[in-house]
Design a protein around this motif. Structure first.
Motif, PDB file in Angstrom:
ATOM      1  N   MET A 114      14.296  16.892  36.314  1.00 37.36           N
ATOM      2  CA  MET A 114      14.556  15.484  36.034  1.00 37.36           C
ATOM      3  C   MET A 114      13.342  14.643  36.398  1.00 37.36           C
ATOM      4  O   MET A 114      12.671  14.908  37.405  1.00 37.36           O
ATOM      5  CB  MET A 114      15.781  14.999  36.815  1.00 37.36           C
ATOM      6  N   TYR A 158      21.534  16.562  40.616  1.00 32.89           N
ATOM      7  CA  TYR A 158      20.317  17.055  39.969  1.00 32.89           C
ATOM      8  C   TYR A 158      20.057  18.466  40.467  1.00 32.89           C
ATOM      9  O   TYR A 158      20.646  18.906  41.460  1.00 32.89           O
ATOM     10  CB  TYR A 158      19.122  16.157  40.301  1.00 32.89           C
ATOM     11  N   PHE A 161      13.845  17.411  40.663  1.00 32.34           N
ATOM     12  CA  PHE A 161      13.253  16.254  39.986  1.00 32.34           C
ATOM     13  C   PHE A 161      11.896  15.890  40.558  1.00 32.34           C
ATOM     14  O   PHE A 161      11.554  16.210  41.693  1.00 32.34           O
ATOM     15  CB  PHE A 161      14.197  15.053  39.942  1.00 32.34           C
TER      16      PHE A 161
END
Length: 270
Positions: A114, A158, A161
């Protein structure tokens, strides 16, 4: 790219220096069976990344190695020499592949990368993606608007990231992700107490935040950083230089470590 045509301009001065803004690849370690719950896998991901190549491709070579606390933070930062010698920050794809195989992933795996929908971070994600691919890890870039990115940061939704770690009022503020894993937002990143946890780091952190002795704090903060780099829940990438394009009439401008424009308080015009 913007600065190169201006370097020989007689009316322009280029002022550069590092700030407290490190660039990191952050990994969610929740004990949920994902490959990167294994420390060897995270270490392999760190060793797969060529930080010099990243600096060259994204920042024109103007980036330095970094731990959680940038070395410009006086006695609290790890030196560039020590960072260069740290095996987990060295580009070593052969060792990365061996670590992946020993952890049971000789053919790699997939992970979501991400990043905020910002050109700088998209570029970092693309370079990291290419480096991981060379050791068999397929990174799928997931670009998000800032509000969506921030929400994922807070709630831990997530896998990995690309992020920037800004300045903190005290160097321990750059280490609370590991020293206080039971507090938000990191308790969501680690699904505390089910995921990642390091009791020794918590003790070291509590001591560092509660003593006034600078050298005691310095030694603890450095030792915490060495342990954090080895744990690799955050893969530290580089610390890019801030570049300011300043008219030569302006005197006394400098690169501010906290990354604000505090020189505006003291500049004067020739």
């Amino acid at each position: 790219d913007l600065i190169r045509p201006l370097e020989n301009d007689p009316n322009i001065q280029i002022i550069s220096g590092v700030t407290g803004q490190t660039r990191v690849f952050q990994i969610s370690v929740k004990g949920d069976g994902k490959p990167w719950n294994d420390r060897r896998v995270r270490q392999a991901m760190s060793m797969a990344i060529d930080r010099k190549d990243l600096s060259n491709k994204v920042y024109g070579g103007k980036g330095t190695l970094t731990g959680p606390v940038p070395d410009a933070w006086g006695v609290y930062g790890l030196s560039q020499n020590e960072l260069r010698q740290n095996i987990y920050l060295q580009h070593n794809p052969d060792m990365a592949r061996k670590l992946l195989a020993s952890a049971g992933y000789p053919n790699g795996f997939e992970i979501s990368l991400m990043c905020p929908n910002v050109p700088q971070f998209e570029a970092i994600a693309q370079v990291v993606q290419a480096h991981l691919a060379k050791v068999g890890i397929k990174g799928n870039i997931d670009k998000r608007e800032n509000s969506q990115f921030a929400a994922a940061y807070r709630d831990g939704s997530y896998e990995g990231f690309i992020n920037a770690q800004g300045f903190r009022l005290d160097p321990t503020g750059k280490l609370n992700h590991w020293g206080a894993p039971s507090k938000a937002p990191q308790k969501n990143w680690y699904d505390y107490p089910n995921g990642w946890n390091d009791e020794k780091l918590k003790v070291m952190f509590d001591t560092a935040v509660s003593t006034f002795d600078v050298m005691v704090r310095s030694n603890l903060i450095k030792e915490m950083q060495r342990r954090v780099i080895e744990e690799a829940t955050f893969v530290f990438l580089i610390n890019p230089e801030r570049l300011d394009i300043v008219n030569k009439k302006i005197q006394n401008w400098y690169t501010d470590f906290v990354d604000f424009n505090q020189p505006l308080r003291t500049i004067w015009l020739d």
